[in-house]
Design a protein around this motif. Sequence first.
Motif, PDB file in Angstrom:
ATOM      1  N   ARG A  46     -34.042 -27.509  -8.522  1.00 45.78           N
ATOM      2  CA  ARG A  46     -33.675 -27.757  -9.921  1.00 45.78           C
ATOM      3  C   ARG A  46     -33.185 -29.190 -10.117  1.00 45.78           C
ATOM      4  O   ARG A  46     -33.165 -29.693 -11.227  1.00 45.78           O
ATOM      5  CB  ARG A  46     -32.582 -26.787 -10.375  1.00 45.78           C
ATOM      6  N   GLY A  47     -32.790 -29.861  -9.041  1.00 42.28           N
ATOM      7  CA  GLY A  47     -32.328 -31.236  -9.130  1.00 42.28           C
ATOM      8  C   GLY A  47     -33.453 -32.248  -9.225  1.00 42.28           C
ATOM      9  O   GLY A  47     -33.227 -33.417  -9.468  1.00 42.28           O
ATOM     10  N   ILE A  48     -34.685 -31.791  -9.029  1.00 42.27           N
ATOM     11  CA  ILE A  48     -35.838 -32.675  -9.154  1.00 42.27           C
ATOM     12  C   ILE A  48     -36.317 -32.615 -10.599  1.00 42.27           C
ATOM     13  O   ILE A  48     -36.584 -31.542 -11.135  1.00 42.27           O
ATOM     14  CB  ILE A  48     -36.955 -32.256  -8.174  1.00 42.27           C
ATOM     15  N   ALA A  49     -36.402 -33.768 -11.230  1.00 43.38           N
ATOM     16  CA  ALA A  49     -36.800 -33.847 -12.639  1.00 43.38           C
ATOM     17  C   ALA A  49     -38.324 -33.830 -12.751  1.00 43.38           C
ATOM     18  O   ALA A  49     -39.002 -34.665 -12.160  1.00 43.38           O
ATOM     19  CB  ALA A  49     -36.240 -35.109 -13.274  1.00 43.38           C
ATOM     20  N   ILE A  50     -38.838 -32.869 -13.494  1.00 44.63           N
ATOM     21  CA  ILE A  50     -40.279 -32.757 -13.751  1.00 44.63           C
ATOM     22  C   ILE A  50     -40.453 -32.796 -15.259  1.00 44.63           C
ATOM     23  O   ILE A  50     -40.019 -31.883 -15.964  1.00 44.63           O
ATOM     24  CB  ILE A  50     -40.852 -31.454 -13.172  1.00 44.63           C
ATOM     25  N   GLU A  51     -41.067 -33.863 -15.752  1.00 49.79           N
ATOM     26  CA  GLU A  51     -41.202 -34.060 -17.195  1.00 49.79           C
ATOM     27  C   GLU A  51     -42.663 -34.213 -17.573  1.00 49.79           C
ATOM     28  O   GLU A  51     -43.423 -34.889 -16.888  1.00 49.79           O
ATOM     29  CB  GLU A  51     -40.448 -35.321 -17.614  1.00 49.79           C
ATOM     30  N   PRO A 108     -49.755 -34.113 -28.543  1.00 52.65           N
ATOM     31  CA  PRO A 108     -50.221 -33.117 -29.509  1.00 52.65           C
ATOM     32  C   PRO A 108     -51.263 -32.201 -28.873  1.00 52.65           C
ATOM     33  O   PRO A 108     -52.103 -32.647 -28.103  1.00 52.65           O
ATOM     34  CB  PRO A 108     -50.853 -33.948 -30.631  1.00 52.65           C
ATOM     35  N   GLY A 109     -51.167 -30.917 -29.174  1.00 57.54           N
ATOM     36  CA  GLY A 109     -52.117 -29.948 -28.665  1.00 57.54           C
ATOM     37  C   GLY A 109     -51.665 -29.254 -27.399  1.00 57.54           C
ATOM     38  O   GLY A 109     -52.261 -28.270 -26.985  1.00 57.54           O
ATOM     39  N   LEU A 110     -50.598 -29.746 -26.756  1.00 58.43           N
ATOM     40  CA  LEU A 110     -50.086 -29.120 -25.544  1.00 58.43           C
ATOM     41  C   LEU A 110     -49.133 -28.005 -25.942  1.00 58.43           C
ATOM     42  O   LEU A 110     -48.071 -28.248 -26.522  1.00 58.43           O
ATOM     43  CB  LEU A 110     -49.383 -30.159 -24.668  1.00 58.43           C
ATOM     44  N   CYS A 111     -49.519 -26.797 -25.654  1.00 59.93           N
ATOM     45  CA  CYS A 111     -48.782 -25.605 -26.074  1.00 59.93           C
ATOM     46  C   CYS A 111     -47.388 -25.568 -25.446  1.00 59.93           C
ATOM     47  O   CYS A 111     -47.173 -26.034 -24.332  1.00 59.93           O
ATOM     48  CB  CYS A 111     -49.575 -24.366 -25.674  1.00 59.93           C
ATOM     49  N   ARG A 112     -46.456 -24.996 -26.161  1.00 63.87           N
ATOM     50  CA  ARG A 112     -45.068 -24.886 -25.696  1.00 63.87           C
ATOM     51  C   ARG A 112     -44.998 -24.109 -24.383  1.00 63.87           C
ATOM     52  O   ARG A 112     -44.280 -24.486 -23.457  1.00 63.87           O
ATOM     53  CB  ARG A 112     -44.227 -24.182 -26.766  1.00 63.87           C
ATOM     54  N   LYS A 113     -45.751 -23.041 -24.261  1.00 68.93           N
ATOM     55  CA  LYS A 113     -45.729 -22.242 -23.035  1.00 68.93           C
ATOM     56  C   LYS A 113     -46.308 -23.024 -21.855  1.00 68.93           C
ATOM     57  O   LYS A 113     -45.833 -22.902 -20.735  1.00 68.93           O
ATOM     58  CB  LYS A 113     -46.504 -20.945 -23.234  1.00 68.93           C
ATOM     59  N   THR A 114     -47.313 -23.842 -22.112  1.00 72.26           N
ATOM     60  CA  THR A 114     -47.894 -24.663 -21.049  1.00 72.26           C
ATOM     61  C   THR A 114     -46.906 -25.729 -20.613  1.00 72.26           C
ATOM     62  O   THR A 114     -46.798 -26.029 -19.424  1.00 72.26           O
ATOM     63  CB  THR A 114     -49.206 -25.310 -21.530  1.00 72.26           C
ATOM     64  N   ARG A 115     -46.166 -26.299 -21.565  1.00 68.88           N
ATOM     65  CA  ARG A 115     -45.154 -27.308 -21.225  1.00 68.88           C
ATOM     66  C   ARG A 115     -44.059 -26.718 -20.347  1.00 68.88           C
ATOM     67  O   ARG A 115     -43.399 -27.433 -19.599  1.00 68.88           O
ATOM     68  CB  ARG A 115     -44.531 -27.886 -22.496  1.00 68.88           C
ATOM     69  N   GLN A 116     -43.840 -25.424 -20.426  1.00 71.61           N
ATOM     70  CA  GLN A 116     -42.849 -24.769 -19.576  1.00 71.61           C
ATOM     71  C   GLN A 116     -43.467 -24.287 -18.261  1.00 71.61           C
ATOM     72  O   GLN A 116     -42.815 -24.301 -17.221  1.00 71.61           O
ATOM     73  CB  GLN A 116     -42.226 -23.580 -20.305  1.00 71.61           C
ATOM     74  N   ILE A 119     -52.752 -35.125 -19.549  1.00 70.12           N
ATOM     75  CA  ILE A 119     -51.366 -34.692 -19.376  1.00 70.12           C
ATOM     76  C   ILE A 119     -50.698 -35.591 -18.334  1.00 70.12           C
ATOM     77  O   ILE A 119     -51.142 -35.669 -17.202  1.00 70.12           O
ATOM     78  CB  ILE A 119     -51.296 -33.222 -18.907  1.00 70.12           C
ATOM     79  N   ARG A 120     -49.635 -36.270 -18.747  1.00 73.44           N
ATOM     80  CA  ARG A 120     -48.858 -37.101 -17.809  1.00 73.44           C
ATOM     81  C   ARG A 120     -47.655 -36.301 -17.328  1.00 73.44           C
ATOM     82  O   ARG A 120     -46.839 -35.848 -18.140  1.00 73.44           O
ATOM     83  CB  ARG A 120     -48.367 -38.369 -18.478  1.00 73.44           C
ATOM     84  N   VAL A 121     -47.566 -36.157 -16.011  1.00 77.77           N
ATOM     85  CA  VAL A 121     -46.452 -35.447 -15.391  1.00 77.77           C
ATOM     86  C   VAL A 121     -45.668 -36.444 -14.557  1.00 77.77           C
ATOM     87  O   VAL A 121     -46.238 -37.129 -13.712  1.00 77.77           O
ATOM     88  CB  VAL A 121     -46.958 -34.291 -14.494  1.00 77.77           C
ATOM     89  N   ARG A 122     -44.366 -36.536 -14.815  1.00 78.28           N
ATOM     90  CA  ARG A 122     -43.491 -37.415 -14.035  1.00 78.28           C
ATOM     91  C   ARG A 122     -42.570 -36.545 -13.183  1.00 78.28           C
ATOM     92  O   ARG A 122     -41.876 -35.675 -13.716  1.00 78.28           O
ATOM     93  CB  ARG A 122     -42.659 -38.300 -14.946  1.00 78.28           C
ATOM     94  N   ILE A 123     -42.583 -36.810 -11.885  1.00 71.37           N
ATOM     95  CA  ILE A 123     -41.740 -36.058 -10.954  1.00 71.37           C
ATOM     96  C   ILE A 123     -40.882 -37.059 -10.203  1.00 71.37           C
ATOM     97  O   ILE A 123     -41.389 -37.987  -9.578  1.00 71.37           O
ATOM     98  CB  ILE A 123     -42.603 -35.258  -9.959  1.00 71.37           C
ATOM     99  N   SER A 124     -39.567 -36.859 -10.290  1.00 71.87           N
ATOM    100  CA  SER A 124     -38.644 -37.760  -9.608  1.00 71.87           C
ATOM    101  C   SER A 124     -37.337 -37.026  -9.357  1.00 71.87           C
ATOM    102  O   SER A 124     -37.049 -36.010 -10.000  1.00 71.87           O
ATOM    103  CB  SER A 124     -38.395 -39.007 -10.459  1.00 71.87           C
ATOM    104  N   PRO A 125     -36.530 -37.535  -8.427  1.00 75.27           N
ATOM    105  CA  PRO A 125     -35.212 -36.933  -8.232  1.00 75.27           C
ATOM    106  C   PRO A 125     -34.371 -37.091  -9.499  1.00 75.27           C
ATOM    107  O   PRO A 125     -34.495 -38.078 -10.220  1.00 75.27           O
ATOM    108  CB  PRO A 125     -34.611 -37.756  -7.082  1.00 75.27           C
ATOM    109  N   GLY A 126     -33.553 -36.111  -9.779  1.00 78.24           N
ATOM    110  CA  GLY A 126     -32.695 -36.154 -10.958  1.00 78.24           C
ATOM    111  C   GLY A 126     -31.624 -37.222 -10.830  1.00 78.24           C
ATOM    112  O   GLY A 126     -31.453 -37.863  -9.784  1.00 78.24           O
ATOM    113  N   LEU A 127     -30.884 -37.421 -11.897  1.00 76.20           N
ATOM    114  CA  LEU A 127     -29.836 -38.447 -11.902  1.00 76.20           C
ATOM    115  C   LEU A 127     -28.664 -38.075 -11.007  1.00 76.20           C
ATOM    116  O   LEU A 127     -28.016 -38.935 -10.428  1.00 76.20           O
ATOM    117  CB  LEU A 127     -29.352 -38.674 -13.330  1.00 76.20           C
TER     118      LEU A 127
END
Length: 131
Positions: A83-88, A93-101, A68-76
């Motif tokens: 909430r202004g910090i972007a976490i993507e 495939p295989g990563l559940c929708r609830k886990t992505r949230q 799982i790659r997680v990118r954390i950076s300040p928002g635009l």
Amino acid sequence: MTSQPPLRHPCPPGACDCGRERLADGPQRRILLLTREEEKRLVARLENLKDLDDLYHLQARLYAQLGIRVRISPGLNEVRTMRGIAIELEAQPGLCRKTRQAIPAAIRRGLERNPQVAFRLLDAHDLLRDA
């Protein structure tokens, strides 16, 4: 006798868009090792961040163990709250929708609990150099 580690139970049909059925055998299937119990432990660990190095360590462990790659950076725009910090999370495939949230929400709660980590993150991106 070799026993396989427990795998995550499949989501009900039509409830998730994780693409579990498209996973080939091999390193892609390691995401299925994240069971619901392990996900709860992961979320608790992400909510209790100690410092920025701890956050970077958890990012590296997520990639090494589960892919799982997680990118954390300040928002635009201007960062006034967590909430202004972007976490993507990178699509996988295989990563559940609830886990992505759940993972970004847990990181935000961890940053809210320990704002010094958020300040260090912003400073690492050179946003607080004049402050």
